[in-house]
Design a protein around this motif. Structure first.
Motif, PDB file in Angstrom:
ATOM      1  N   PHE A  33      38.750   8.504  56.308  1.00  0.00           N
ATOM      2  CA  PHE A  33      39.632   8.835  57.427  1.00  0.00           C
ATOM      3  C   PHE A  33      40.889   7.969  57.375  1.00  0.00           C
ATOM      4  CE2 PHE A  33      37.082   5.294  59.045  1.00  0.00           C
ATOM      5  CZ  PHE A  33      38.040   4.502  59.682  1.00  0.00           C
ATOM      6  N   GLU A  34      41.893   8.415  58.096  1.00  0.00           N
ATOM      7  CA  GLU A  34      43.060   7.590  58.384  1.00  0.00           C
ATOM      8  C   GLU A  34      43.115   7.357  59.887  1.00  0.00           C
ATOM      9  OE1 GLU A  34      46.962   9.187  57.933  1.00  0.00           O
ATOM     10  OE2 GLU A  34      46.506  11.064  58.988  1.00  0.00           O
ATOM     11  N   LEU A  35      43.632   6.212  60.285  1.00  0.00           N
ATOM     12  CA  LEU A  35      43.821   5.898  61.694  1.00  0.00           C
ATOM     13  C   LEU A  35      45.299   5.678  61.949  1.00  0.00           C
ATOM     14  CD1 LEU A  35      42.972   5.114  64.567  1.00  0.00           C
ATOM     15  CD2 LEU A  35      42.507   2.804  63.716  1.00  0.00           C
ATOM     16  N   LEU A  36      45.867   6.530  62.782  1.00  0.00           N
ATOM     17  CA  LEU A  36      47.263   6.383  63.177  1.00  0.00           C
ATOM     18  C   LEU A  36      47.304   5.784  64.584  1.00  0.00           C
ATOM     19  CD1 LEU A  36      50.305   6.837  62.865  1.00  0.00           C
ATOM     20  CD2 LEU A  36      49.962   9.197  63.661  1.00  0.00           C
ATOM     21  N   ILE A  37      47.923   4.622  64.702  1.00  0.00           N
ATOM     22  CA  ILE A  37      48.115   3.984  66.001  1.00  0.00           C
ATOM     23  C   ILE A  37      49.577   4.164  66.386  1.00  0.00           C
ATOM     24  CG2 ILE A  37      47.882   1.887  67.367  1.00  0.00           C
ATOM     25  CD1 ILE A  37      46.007   0.827  65.154  1.00  0.00           C
ATOM     26  N   TRP A  38      49.790   4.859  67.472  1.00  0.00           N
ATOM     27  CA  TRP A  38      51.156   5.180  67.920  1.00  0.00           C
ATOM     28  C   TRP A  38      51.416   4.413  69.214  1.00  0.00           C
ATOM     29  CZ3 TRP A  38      54.417   9.258  65.845  1.00  0.00           C
ATOM     30  CH2 TRP A  38      55.587   9.476  66.588  1.00  0.00           C
ATOM     31  N   ASP A  39      52.353   3.473  69.143  1.00  0.00           N
ATOM     32  CA  ASP A  39      52.704   2.699  70.329  1.00  0.00           C
ATOM     33  C   ASP A  39      53.848   3.376  71.074  1.00  0.00           C
ATOM     34  OD1 ASP A  39      52.397  -0.081  71.771  1.00  0.00           O
ATOM     35  OD2 ASP A  39      54.549   0.313  71.579  1.00  0.00           O
ATOM     36  N   ASP A  40      53.589   3.689  72.334  1.00  0.00           N
ATOM     37  CA  ASP A  40      54.535   4.456  73.151  1.00  0.00           C
ATOM     38  C   ASP A  40      55.452   3.535  73.956  1.00  0.00           C
ATOM     39  OD1 ASP A  40      55.679   6.773  74.265  1.00  0.00           O
ATOM     40  OD2 ASP A  40      54.295   6.740  75.974  1.00  0.00           O
ATOM     41  N   GLY A  41      56.089   2.597  73.245  1.00  0.00           N
ATOM     42  CA  GLY A  41      57.051   1.723  73.907  1.00  0.00           C
ATOM     43  C   GLY A  41      56.426   0.629  74.746  1.00  0.00           C
ATOM     44  N   SER A  42      55.299   0.086  74.311  1.00  0.00           N
ATOM     45  CA  SER A  42      54.626  -0.959  75.078  1.00  0.00           C
ATOM     46  C   SER A  42      55.510  -2.192  75.230  1.00  0.00           C
ATOM     47  CB  SER A  42      53.321  -1.368  74.388  1.00  0.00           C
ATOM     48  OG  SER A  42      52.386  -0.321  74.387  1.00  0.00           O
ATOM     49  N   THR A  43      55.331  -2.885  76.355  1.00  0.00           N
ATOM     50  CA  THR A  43      56.055  -4.132  76.605  1.00  0.00           C
ATOM     51  C   THR A  43      55.115  -5.336  76.557  1.00  0.00           C
ATOM     52  OG1 THR A  43      55.802  -3.816  78.993  1.00  0.00           O
ATOM     53  CG2 THR A  43      57.823  -2.983  77.982  1.00  0.00           C
ATOM     54  N   ASP A  44      53.831  -5.097  76.292  1.00  0.00           N
ATOM     55  CA  ASP A  44      52.880  -6.198  76.136  1.00  0.00           C
ATOM     56  C   ASP A  44      52.628  -6.429  74.640  1.00  0.00           C
ATOM     57  OD1 ASP A  44      51.302  -4.075  75.377  1.00  0.00           O
ATOM     58  OD2 ASP A  44      49.787  -4.341  76.938  1.00  0.00           O
ATOM     59  N   ARG A  45      51.473  -6.917  74.266  1.00  0.00           N
ATOM     60  CA  ARG A  45      51.174  -7.255  72.875  1.00  0.00           C
ATOM     61  C   ARG A  45      50.522  -6.108  72.104  1.00  0.00           C
ATOM     62  NH1 ARG A  45      47.286 -10.325  72.317  1.00  0.00           N
ATOM     63  NH2 ARG A  45      47.800 -11.007  70.191  1.00  0.00           N
ATOM     64  N   SER A  46      50.529  -4.920  72.639  1.00  0.00           N
ATOM     65  CA  SER A  46      49.846  -3.797  71.983  1.00  0.00           C
ATOM     66  C   SER A  46      50.341  -3.564  70.560  1.00  0.00           C
ATOM     67  CB  SER A  46      50.011  -2.521  72.817  1.00  0.00           C
ATOM     68  OG  SER A  46      49.345  -2.624  74.048  1.00  0.00           O
ATOM     69  N   LEU A  47      51.646  -3.556  70.378  1.00  0.00           N
ATOM     70  CA  LEU A  47      52.199  -3.292  69.046  1.00  0.00           C
ATOM     71  C   LEU A  47      51.822  -4.398  68.067  1.00  0.00           C
ATOM     72  CD1 LEU A  47      53.911  -1.466  67.268  1.00  0.00           C
ATOM     73  CD2 LEU A  47      55.947  -2.681  68.078  1.00  0.00           C
ATOM     74  N   GLU A  48      51.866  -5.628  68.507  1.00  0.00           N
ATOM     75  CA  GLU A  48      51.466  -6.753  67.661  1.00  0.00           C
ATOM     76  C   GLU A  48      50.004  -6.637  67.236  1.00  0.00           C
ATOM     77  OE1 GLU A  48      50.683 -11.562  68.186  1.00  0.00           O
ATOM     78  OE2 GLU A  48      52.069 -10.524  69.558  1.00  0.00           O
ATOM     79  N   ILE A  49      49.162  -6.258  68.166  1.00  0.00           N
ATOM     80  CA  ILE A  49      47.741  -6.082  67.862  1.00  0.00           C
ATOM     81  C   ILE A  49      47.547  -4.976  66.828  1.00  0.00           C
ATOM     82  CG2 ILE A  49      45.541  -5.306  68.843  1.00  0.00           C
ATOM     83  CD1 ILE A  49      46.446  -6.701  71.468  1.00  0.00           C
ATOM     84  N   ALA A  50      48.251  -3.866  67.011  1.00  0.00           N
ATOM     85  CA  ALA A  50      48.132  -2.748  66.066  1.00  0.00           C
ATOM     86  C   ALA A  50      48.542  -3.160  64.657  1.00  0.00           C
ATOM     87  CB  ALA A  50      48.982  -1.575  66.553  1.00  0.00           C
ATOM     88  N   HIS A  51      49.650  -3.896  64.525  1.00  0.00           N
ATOM     89  CA  HIS A  51      50.114  -4.332  63.209  1.00  0.00           C
ATOM     90  C   HIS A  51      49.116  -5.290  62.555  1.00  0.00           C
ATOM     91  CE1 HIS A  51      53.938  -2.388  62.671  1.00  0.00           C
ATOM     92  NE2 HIS A  51      54.387  -2.800  63.852  1.00  0.00           N
ATOM     93  N   THR A  52      48.427  -6.083  63.340  1.00  0.00           N
ATOM     94  CA  THR A  52      47.431  -6.990  62.787  1.00  0.00           C
ATOM     95  C   THR A  52      46.347  -6.219  62.034  1.00  0.00           C
ATOM     96  OG1 THR A  52      47.795  -8.631  64.527  1.00  0.00           O
ATOM     97  CG2 THR A  52      45.687  -8.721  63.353  1.00  0.00           C
ATOM     98  N   TYR A  53      45.883  -5.131  62.618  1.00  0.00           N
ATOM     99  CA  TYR A  53      44.850  -4.324  61.965  1.00  0.00           C
ATOM    100  C   TYR A  53      45.414  -3.558  60.777  1.00  0.00           C
ATOM    101  CZ  TYR A  53      41.631  -5.449  65.706  1.00  0.00           C
ATOM    102  OH  TYR A  53      40.807  -6.122  66.576  1.00  0.00           O
ATOM    103  N   ALA A  54      46.657  -3.082  60.864  1.00  0.00           N
ATOM    104  CA  ALA A  54      47.264  -2.371  59.735  1.00  0.00           C
ATOM    105  C   ALA A  54      47.414  -3.282  58.527  1.00  0.00           C
ATOM    106  CB  ALA A  54      48.619  -1.819  60.152  1.00  0.00           C
ATOM    107  N   ASN A  55      47.667  -4.558  58.769  1.00  0.00           N
ATOM    108  CA  ASN A  55      47.800  -5.515  57.658  1.00  0.00           C
ATOM    109  C   ASN A  55      46.468  -5.817  57.001  1.00  0.00           C
ATOM    110  OD1 ASN A  55      50.566  -5.746  58.068  1.00  0.00           O
ATOM    111  ND2 ASN A  55      50.361  -7.479  59.473  1.00  0.00           N
TER     112      ASN A  55
END
Length: 323
Positions: A33-55
């Motif tokens: 499978f592939e997992l696509l995490i789409w951040d909808d303009g979050s202002t908290d740490r959501s995007l940072e968390i997503a990038h951690t898993y992508a790395n």
């Protein structure tokens, strides 16, 4: 070569729950499978968390976008998914480890099936299980789906069928997933996998009064559109009473066939029975269906949803639990 399944997590300011949702997908026994995490303009740490898993895992992709709202976001994200089967996990929920393996096996074995859905468990803010999901008690049929959103979580969808019906209609807004399931039920076979393979988290962020009212209003529109597509709009109409969110499915007074007619539209006949009697339908979306004799509805009396009653397992069911 493209993976067999594409899973989507859209997130907007869900740093408290996002890691658990991502890890539940990455822990699947089915690995193609592939997992696509789409951040909808979050202002908290959501995007940072997503990038951690992508790395850490090359199956994970991250897209950072401006805030658009859930329906537009999900439609845009799915357009970037590449697999033959697609599904999504809400960023505050958890997927059971065998969910992808078991739902993909159903679609593989039944090419006529375009949608498979599972049962789910309710959990609280802290992840404590509170009981079996109330919608799991509702048997599926295309007719019953008109008033009861039982095809709730988890859903795996055949991509070509999804595309054939036009995908997500972003104009449906807060009821986009209900509208999608209604249209899928009119175009393909739907199967239920009666196992709790999804954990639905109840917390203040998804239980706000404004959110529920918007879901009620947009669900009414989705039902009305389904009645139109199914050739029932000249025979039946849907009404809603606010603020309680009670739906009424009413037989219009001037109906071809007269009182007692079973012909509700092209190819449609009520399917519910109780001790050999035919029943009509009325109720609130996402709740248990209230069934009354067909003659009651044909006499022009509206059939209304009843009050919520608590279940033994702590969930709300039987008489119209609301979203």
């Amino acid at each position: 070569m493209s993976p067999s399944i594409s899973i989507l997590i859209t997130t907007y300011n869900r740093e408290q729950y996002l890691s658990a949702a991502i890890e539940s997908v990455l822990a699947q026994t089915y690995s193609d499978f592939e997992l696509l995490i789409w951040d909808d303009g979050s202002t908290d740490r959501s995007l940072e968390i997503a990038h951690t898993y992508a790395n850490q895992d090359d199956r994970v992709r991250v897209v950072a976008a401006s805030h658009q709202g859930i329906a537009r976001t999900r439609k845009a994200a799915i357009a970037q998914m590449v697999s033959k089967y697609i599904g999504w996990v809400d960023s505050d929920d958890i997927l059971a480890p065998t969910a992808l393996a078991e739902t993909a096996a159903v679609l593989d074995a039944h090419p006529e099936t375009g949608l498979v859905y599972t049962d789910y468990l309710d959990m609280d803010t802290n992840g404590q299980i509170r009981g079996y999901g109330s919608r799991c008690r509702i048997p599926y049929s295309p007719q019953r789906l008109l008033v009861d959103f039982m095809t709730f979580h988890f859903r795996l969808i055949r991509r070509d069928v999804f595309e054939r019906i036009g995908g997500i209609d972003e104009s449906s807004q807060y009821a986009y997933d209900y509208d999608l399931c209604l249209r899928l039920s009119e175009a393909t076979q739907v199967r239920r996998l009666p196992k709790p393979l999804y954990f639905y988290r109840n917390h203040p962020g998804n239980r706000s009064l404004e959110y529920k009212q918007q879901q009620i209003l947009w669900s009414q529109i989705a039902i009305a559109n389904a009645l139109q597509r199914r050739g029932l709009a000249n025979r039946c109409e849907i009404e809603v009473k606010l603020p309680e969110g009670r739906f009424i499915l009413r037989r219009k007074e001037s109906v071809p066939g007269g009182v007692g007619s079973r012909e509700w539209g092209v190819g449609y006949k009520p399917e519910l029975t109780n001790r050999g009697k035919k029943f009509s339908i009325a109720g609130g979306v996402g709740s248990f269906l209230v069934a009354l004799p067909l003659a009651t509805l044909l006499q022009g009396n509206p059939v209304q949803a009843q009050a919520i009653t608590p279940a033994n397992d702590g969930t709300k069911h039987d008489r119209f639990s609301q979203w």
